[in-house]
Every structure is written in structure tokens, then in C-alpha cells.
Design a protein around this motif. Structure first.
Motif, PDB file in Angstrom:
ATOM      1  N   LYS A   1     -20.541  16.684  -2.700  1.00  0.00           N
ATOM      2  CA  LYS A   1     -21.027  17.978  -2.216  1.00  0.00           C
ATOM      3  C   LYS A   1     -20.251  19.120  -2.879  1.00  0.00           C
ATOM      4  CE  LYS A   1     -21.189  20.769   2.048  1.00  0.00           C
ATOM      5  NZ  LYS A   1     -22.577  21.274   1.982  1.00  0.00           N
ATOM      6  N   ALA A   2     -18.940  18.995  -2.906  1.00  0.00           N
ATOM      7  CA  ALA A   2     -18.108  20.044  -3.500  1.00  0.00           C
ATOM      8  C   ALA A   2     -18.395  20.201  -4.986  1.00  0.00           C
ATOM      9  CB  ALA A   2     -16.628  19.736  -3.263  1.00  0.00           C
ATOM     10  N   ASP A   3     -18.544  19.070  -5.685  1.00  0.00           N
ATOM     11  CA  ASP A   3     -18.770  19.104  -7.135  1.00  0.00           C
ATOM     12  C   ASP A   3     -20.124  19.725  -7.474  1.00  0.00           C
ATOM     13  OD1 ASP A   3     -16.336  17.886  -7.444  1.00  0.00           O
ATOM     14  OD2 ASP A   3     -17.154  15.887  -7.842  1.00  0.00           O
ATOM     15  N   ILE A   4     -21.177  19.279  -6.795  1.00  0.00           N
ATOM     16  CA  ILE A   4     -22.531  19.753  -7.102  1.00  0.00           C
ATOM     17  C   ILE A   4     -22.676  21.231  -6.736  1.00  0.00           C
ATOM     18  CG2 ILE A   4     -24.977  19.533  -6.521  1.00  0.00           C
ATOM     19  CD1 ILE A   4     -23.982  17.323  -8.361  1.00  0.00           C
ATOM     20  N   GLU A   5     -22.196  21.602  -5.564  1.00  0.00           N
ATOM     21  CA  GLU A   5     -22.315  23.002  -5.155  1.00  0.00           C
ATOM     22  C   GLU A   5     -21.478  23.902  -6.055  1.00  0.00           C
ATOM     23  OE1 GLU A   5     -23.439  22.495  -0.423  1.00  0.00           O
ATOM     24  OE2 GLU A   5     -21.397  23.084  -0.957  1.00  0.00           O
ATOM     25  N   GLY A   6     -20.319  23.393  -6.496  1.00  0.00           N
ATOM     26  CA  GLY A   6     -19.478  24.174  -7.388  1.00  0.00           C
ATOM     27  C   GLY A   6     -20.070  24.349  -8.769  1.00  0.00           C
ATOM     28  N   GLU A   7     -20.701  23.293  -9.316  1.00  0.00           N
ATOM     29  CA  GLU A   7     -21.241  23.357 -10.676  1.00  0.00           C
ATOM     30  C   GLU A   7     -22.607  24.018 -10.739  1.00  0.00           C
ATOM     31  OE1 GLU A   7     -22.302  20.427 -14.487  1.00  0.00           O
ATOM     32  OE2 GLU A   7     -21.288  19.598 -12.724  1.00  0.00           O
ATOM     33  N   PHE A   8     -23.460  23.730  -9.752  1.00  0.00           N
ATOM     34  CA  PHE A   8     -24.853  24.169  -9.836  1.00  0.00           C
ATOM     35  C   PHE A   8     -25.257  25.205  -8.793  1.00  0.00           C
ATOM     36  CE2 PHE A   8     -24.695  19.773 -11.407  1.00  0.00           C
ATOM     37  CZ  PHE A   8     -25.165  19.960 -12.696  1.00  0.00           C
ATOM     38  N   GLY A   9     -24.452  25.350  -7.761  1.00  0.00           N
ATOM     39  CA  GLY A   9     -24.826  26.266  -6.687  1.00  0.00           C
ATOM     40  C   GLY A   9     -25.996  25.776  -5.857  1.00  0.00           C
ATOM     41  N   ILE A  10     -26.263  24.474  -5.893  1.00  0.00           N
ATOM     42  CA  ILE A  10     -27.361  23.890  -5.113  1.00  0.00           C
ATOM     43  C   ILE A  10     -26.799  23.383  -3.788  1.00  0.00           C
ATOM     44  CG2 ILE A  10     -29.136  22.101  -5.042  1.00  0.00           C
ATOM     45  CD1 ILE A  10     -28.983  22.037  -8.135  1.00  0.00           C
ATOM     46  N   PRO A  11     -27.368  23.789  -2.647  1.00  0.00           N
ATOM     47  CA  PRO A  11     -26.866  23.298  -1.357  1.00  0.00           C
ATOM     48  C   PRO A  11     -27.013  21.779  -1.239  1.00  0.00           C
ATOM     49  CG  PRO A  11     -28.389  25.136  -1.057  1.00  0.00           C
ATOM     50  CD  PRO A  11     -28.495  24.727  -2.489  1.00  0.00           C
ATOM     51  N   VAL A  12     -25.960  21.121  -0.771  1.00  0.00           N
ATOM     52  CA  VAL A  12     -25.974  19.673  -0.559  1.00  0.00           C
ATOM     53  C   VAL A  12     -25.798  19.388   0.926  1.00  0.00           C
ATOM     54  CG1 VAL A  12     -24.828  17.477  -1.028  1.00  0.00           C
ATOM     55  CG2 VAL A  12     -25.073  19.177  -2.860  1.00  0.00           C
ATOM     56  N   VAL A  13     -26.744  18.673   1.509  1.00  0.00           N
ATOM     57  CA  VAL A  13     -26.666  18.233   2.898  1.00  0.00           C
ATOM     58  C   VAL A  13     -26.144  16.806   2.907  1.00  0.00           C
ATOM     59  CG1 VAL A  13     -27.964  17.790   5.018  1.00  0.00           C
ATOM     60  CG2 VAL A  13     -28.603  19.725   3.539  1.00  0.00           C
ATOM     61  N   MET A  14     -25.030  16.592   3.607  1.00  0.00           N
ATOM     62  CA  MET A  14     -24.463  15.242   3.686  1.00  0.00           C
ATOM     63  C   MET A  14     -25.174  14.483   4.800  1.00  0.00           C
ATOM     64  SD  MET A  14     -20.384  15.782   2.952  1.00  0.00           S
ATOM     65  CE  MET A  14     -20.091  16.723   4.447  1.00  0.00           C
ATOM     66  N   ALA A  15     -26.041  13.567   4.407  1.00  0.00           N
ATOM     67  CA  ALA A  15     -26.852  12.835   5.379  1.00  0.00           C
ATOM     68  C   ALA A  15     -26.005  11.823   6.137  1.00  0.00           C
ATOM     69  CB  ALA A  15     -28.004  12.131   4.665  1.00  0.00           C
ATOM     70  N   LYS A  16     -26.315  11.652   7.411  1.00  0.00           N
ATOM     71  CA  LYS A  16     -25.598  10.684   8.234  1.00  0.00           C
ATOM     72  C   LYS A  16     -26.087   9.260   7.991  1.00  0.00           C
ATOM     73  CE  LYS A  16     -24.608  13.944  11.992  1.00  0.00           C
ATOM     74  NZ  LYS A  16     -25.217  15.126  11.342  1.00  0.00           N
ATOM     75  N   SER A  17     -27.281   9.140   7.398  1.00  0.00           N
ATOM     76  CA  SER A  17     -27.827   7.808   7.104  1.00  0.00           C
ATOM     77  C   SER A  17     -28.719   7.891   5.876  1.00  0.00           C
ATOM     78  CB  SER A  17     -28.651   7.293   8.298  1.00  0.00           C
ATOM     79  OG  SER A  17     -29.820   8.081   8.470  1.00  0.00           O
ATOM     80  N   LYS A  18     -29.005   6.733   5.297  1.00  0.00           N
ATOM     81  CA  LYS A  18     -29.933   6.691   4.161  1.00  0.00           C
ATOM     82  C   LYS A  18     -31.297   7.215   4.589  1.00  0.00           C
ATOM     83  CE  LYS A  18     -29.370   2.249   3.335  1.00  0.00           C
ATOM     84  NZ  LYS A  18     -28.250   1.869   4.255  1.00  0.00           N
ATOM     85  N   ARG A  19     -31.741   6.788   5.755  1.00  0.00           N
ATOM     86  CA  ARG A  19     -33.063   7.206   6.231  1.00  0.00           C
ATOM     87  C   ARG A  19     -33.146   8.723   6.363  1.00  0.00           C
ATOM     88  NH1 ARG A  19     -36.734   4.442  10.869  1.00  0.00           N
ATOM     89  NH2 ARG A  19     -38.500   5.877  10.704  1.00  0.00           N
ATOM     90  N   GLU A  20     -32.114   9.326   6.917  1.00  0.00           N
ATOM     91  CA  GLU A  20     -32.104  10.775   7.102  1.00  0.00           C
ATOM     92  C   GLU A  20     -32.266  11.503   5.776  1.00  0.00           C
ATOM     93  OE1 GLU A  20     -28.535  13.651   8.088  1.00  0.00           O
ATOM     94  OE2 GLU A  20     -29.222  12.665   9.937  1.00  0.00           O
ATOM     95  N   ALA A  21     -31.638  10.982   4.722  1.00  0.00           N
ATOM     96  CA  ALA A  21     -31.763  11.597   3.391  1.00  0.00           C
ATOM     97  C   ALA A  21     -33.153  11.383   2.818  1.00  0.00           C
ATOM     98  CB  ALA A  21     -30.709  11.024   2.454  1.00  0.00           C
ATOM     99  N   VAL A  22     -33.618  10.143   2.853  1.00  0.00           N
ATOM    100  CA  VAL A  22     -34.874   9.779   2.189  1.00  0.00           C
ATOM    101  C   VAL A  22     -36.061  10.502   2.808  1.00  0.00           C
ATOM    102  CG1 VAL A  22     -36.482   7.866   1.742  1.00  0.00           C
ATOM    103  CG2 VAL A  22     -34.021   7.550   1.395  1.00  0.00           C
ATOM    104  N   GLU A  23     -36.051  10.672   4.124  1.00  0.00           N
ATOM    105  CA  GLU A  23     -37.192  11.308   4.798  1.00  0.00           C
ATOM    106  C   GLU A  23     -37.377  12.769   4.397  1.00  0.00           C
ATOM    107  OE1 GLU A  23     -37.702   8.708   8.905  1.00  0.00           O
ATOM    108  OE2 GLU A  23     -36.446  10.502   8.954  1.00  0.00           O
ATOM    109  N   GLN A  24     -36.365  13.374   3.789  1.00  0.00           N
ATOM    110  CA  GLN A  24     -36.459  14.763   3.338  1.00  0.00           C
ATOM    111  C   GLN A  24     -36.980  14.889   1.912  1.00  0.00           C
ATOM    112  OE1 GLN A  24     -35.801  17.396   5.393  1.00  0.00           O
ATOM    113  NE2 GLN A  24     -35.569  15.785   6.931  1.00  0.00           N
ATOM    114  N   ALA A  25     -37.094  13.780   1.206  1.00  0.00           N
ATOM    115  CA  ALA A  25     -37.237  13.821  -0.252  1.00  0.00           C
ATOM    116  C   ALA A  25     -38.637  14.163  -0.734  1.00  0.00           C
ATOM    117  CB  ALA A  25     -36.824  12.478  -0.848  1.00  0.00           C
ATOM    118  N   ASP A  26     -38.698  15.138  -1.657  1.00  0.00           N
ATOM    119  CA  ASP A  26     -39.840  15.254  -2.551  1.00  0.00           C
ATOM    120  C   ASP A  26     -39.617  14.343  -3.754  1.00  0.00           C
ATOM    121  OD1 ASP A  26     -41.030  17.338  -1.007  1.00  0.00           O
ATOM    122  OD2 ASP A  26     -39.646  18.770  -1.924  1.00  0.00           O
TER     123      ASP A  26
END
Length: 331
Positions: A173-198
Motif C-alpha cells: 500500500k505504501a509503495d503503490i500510493e507513494g509511486e503512483f498516487g493510486i488509493p490502495v484498500v487493504m482487503a481483509k480477505s481474498k473475496r473482499e478484494a475480488v468482489e470489487q474488481a473490474d
């Protein structure tokens, strides 16, 4: 004839991600239009605690170059015992007209760049045009490279990332937000991340189902990077049912890619694989045809990607007078 030697720092200065994306597009088109000779790669697994070394070879008729890459990984004790990284790569580039060795260059950076570029090329061809959210299952160096490449071809609104180690996820999260300025949400589970995906990116060394079919929403584009040999797996095979399946190399993917698993379980047949990404890029077969279809890009990695990427680096080195020449023999 003199041979050019390029180290990792020189390679990094000689090419940018946009050039790599262009090179990978060329590679896929050349491969699917039968301009490429590419034997099966050879791997040697050494006794533990050592890892493996693979050799990938290709000839491209459009540039008359032969490339050979030696790529090692999994040598956990290397830094402590030998003072070198756990994985390394070297590319040899030959003039196919006479087989003289033109260049020896560090290859591990090229592997990372061209693999990241492959995901970006698939996003251009297969993702929904209004895609904004990315889910990243895996947060290692290749997960970062995928973001670096995909951000060149679309605007990423946010990333939902998962890793089973909280400290690693927090660093991502720190690396990506620092390099690209893209917000990173730290998902609590794989499912939580995947369900958001385009766009879903998987870049792990998984050996079982990490992503389940009922987590995938309609219209998702999946970039399956981690499975490149028998025994690896990231996706539940059921995901492939009714999806549009596009491979880098059909032959490789049905033998050692993610596509092997649904074929083995008879969830799909070979005829239900849509085709190769090069065929989509050439306009021979359609890419995405609706905002509802799930598209899968199965990427096993190909030597021709190394060939055309290293050619661009070599040409840039000659033009900029970068590197060191040496001679094996006097003509």
C-alpha cells in the motif's frame, strides 16, 4: 564481430514501460502469425535448498534474431552463501543470419517488465473500457509491475489488494500510493478484494484454488499470471465455464497454464478456448464483445517476448553508445 555487454543498471536506462508494452504487442502478433520458432522451454530442478533454472529460446523471422534466456529462481540461501540474488536472469541475443553473439544482457529486469506489459496488453484488448477498480491477489514484485504497466494504458481509480501477511500488504500500500498516487484498500480477505474488481490480477505461486467462481462479477477481466507450470494454480476451474478464454500461447497454456485445470476437469473443451491474444491484436478474432462477459487472459510467458524486448534494448544501446564491447575471437 564484437559482442555488447549490458548490466542491469544499463538495461533499466535503455527502455521504458511504454516501449516494452509495444514490444510485447509485436511479440504476440509475430507469434500468432507464424513468424516465430519457439521450442518448449527446458527446466532443471536442483536438489533443495536450491531452486530451478529455466532456458527459453526463440527465433523471430521479422527481426532475424535468436534469443536465449537463462532464468533461475528459488535459491533461498544465495544472498547469505554466495552474495547474489535468489533469482537471476541472463539473455543472449544472436544474429540469426550467421549466429554470431550480438549481446549479453542482464535478463531478470526484462522478465519482470515484459510480464507486466503482457497484463497491460490484455487489458487494452479485453477489459471493459469503463474499468477503474483493480483487485490484486498477491503483492510481490510482479504485482507491482502489473500496476506499473496497466497504469500506462488506463486510469486506475483504486486497487483492492490482498496478501496473507499484513506487514507485506501494508508495505505494498505504501509503495503503490507513494509511486503512483493510486488509493490502495487493504482487503481483509481474498473475496473482499475480488468482489470489487473490474480487473483481477493474480500473481502468486499458488498451488490450489485462491479465487472462487462465485466471487467474480459479470464483466470482470482476469489477468492470470502466476500459473506457468504443472502443479501451480490460482483460479477455481469453474471460473472458466462460459468465460472468454484468451491465451498467450495456446499450446503452452493447455499444458502448463491456468487453462489446464478446467480442461483436465472437463469443465471446458479445447474448442471452447477463444484463441490467442495475438489473434485478437491482429483482428482475426474479436476481443470483448459485451460489458457482461468475463474474460480471462492466461499468461504463461513466452521467449518471443524476451526476443523483441531485448532487441529494442540492444538497438537503444547501440544508438546511445551504452555498454561494453568485447570479442570472443578475432575474425
Amino acid at each position: 564481430m564484437k559482442t555488447l555487454l549490458l548490466n542491469k543498471e544499463e538495461v533499466s536506462r535503455l527502455i521504458c514501460m511504454k516501449e516494452v508494452i509495444s514490444a510485447v504487442e509485436e511479440a504476440y502478433k509475430a507469434f500468432s502469425s507464424n513468424q516465430v520458432l519457439q521450442p518448449d522451454y527446458i527446466g532443471i530442478h536442483l536438489p533443495p535448498p536450491r531452486g530451478e533454472i529455466d532456458f527459453k529460446l526463440s527465433y523471430c523471422g521479422s527481426n532475424e534474431l535468436i534469443s536465449m534466456k537463462a532464468s533461475s529462481g528459488g535459491f533461498a540461501n544465495n544472498l547469505k552463501d554466495h552474495g547474489v540474488p535468489s533469482g537471476m536472469g541472463t539473455i543472449l541475443l544472436f544474429d540469426a543470419r550467421c549466429c554470431a553473439l550480438l549481446c549479453v544482457m542482464e535478463g531478470s529486469l526484462i522478465t519482470g517488465l515484459r510480464t507486466g506489459a503482457a497484463g497491460a496488453v490484455s487489458v487494452k484488448a479485453l477489459a471493459r473500457k469503463n474499468s477503474g477498480k483493480i483487485a490484486s491477489i498477491g503483492t510481490g514484485s510482479q504485482a507491482r509491475m502489473q500496476i506499473r504497466a496497466i497504469s500506462e494504458v488506463m486510469k486506475i481509480e483504486e486497487i483492492h489488494a490482498w496478501n496473507n501477511t499484513p506487514e507485506t500488504l501494508s508495505q505494498y500500500k505504501a509503495d503503490i500510493e507513494g509511486e503512483f498516487g493510486i488509493p490502495v484498500v487493504m482487503a481483509k480477505s481474498k473475496r473482499e478484494a475480488v468482489e470489487q474488481a473490474d480487473i483481477l490480477i493474480t500473481t502468486t505461486r499458488g498451488k490450489g484454488t485462491l479465487v472462487q467462481a462465485d466471487w467474480i462479477k459479470p464483466g470482470t477481466h482476469i489477468v492470470a499470471i502466476g500459473t506457468d507450470q504443472q502443479g501451480k494454480q490460482e483460479l477455481e476451474p469453474e471460473i472458466f465455464r462460459n468465460a472468454k478464454i484468451v491465451t498467450d500461447s495456446l499450446t503452452q497454456c493447455i499444458e502448463k497454464g491456468e487453462t489446464w485445470h478446467p480442461l483436465n476437469k472437463k469443465i471446458i473443451t479445447r474448442d471452447e478456448i477463444h484463441g490467442e491474444l495475438g489473434e485478437v491484436l491482429l483482428g482475426w478474432i474479436p476481443g470483448r464483445e459485451s460489458d457482461q462477459e468475463v474474460t480471462i487472459f492466461d499468461s504463461t510467458g513466452m521467449a518471443i517476448q524476451d526476443n523483441i524486448t531485448s532487441e529494442k534494448i540492444y538497438r537503444n544501446a547501440i544508438a546511445s553508445e551504452t555498454g561494453t564491447f568485447f570479442e570472443f575471437f578475432k575474425s
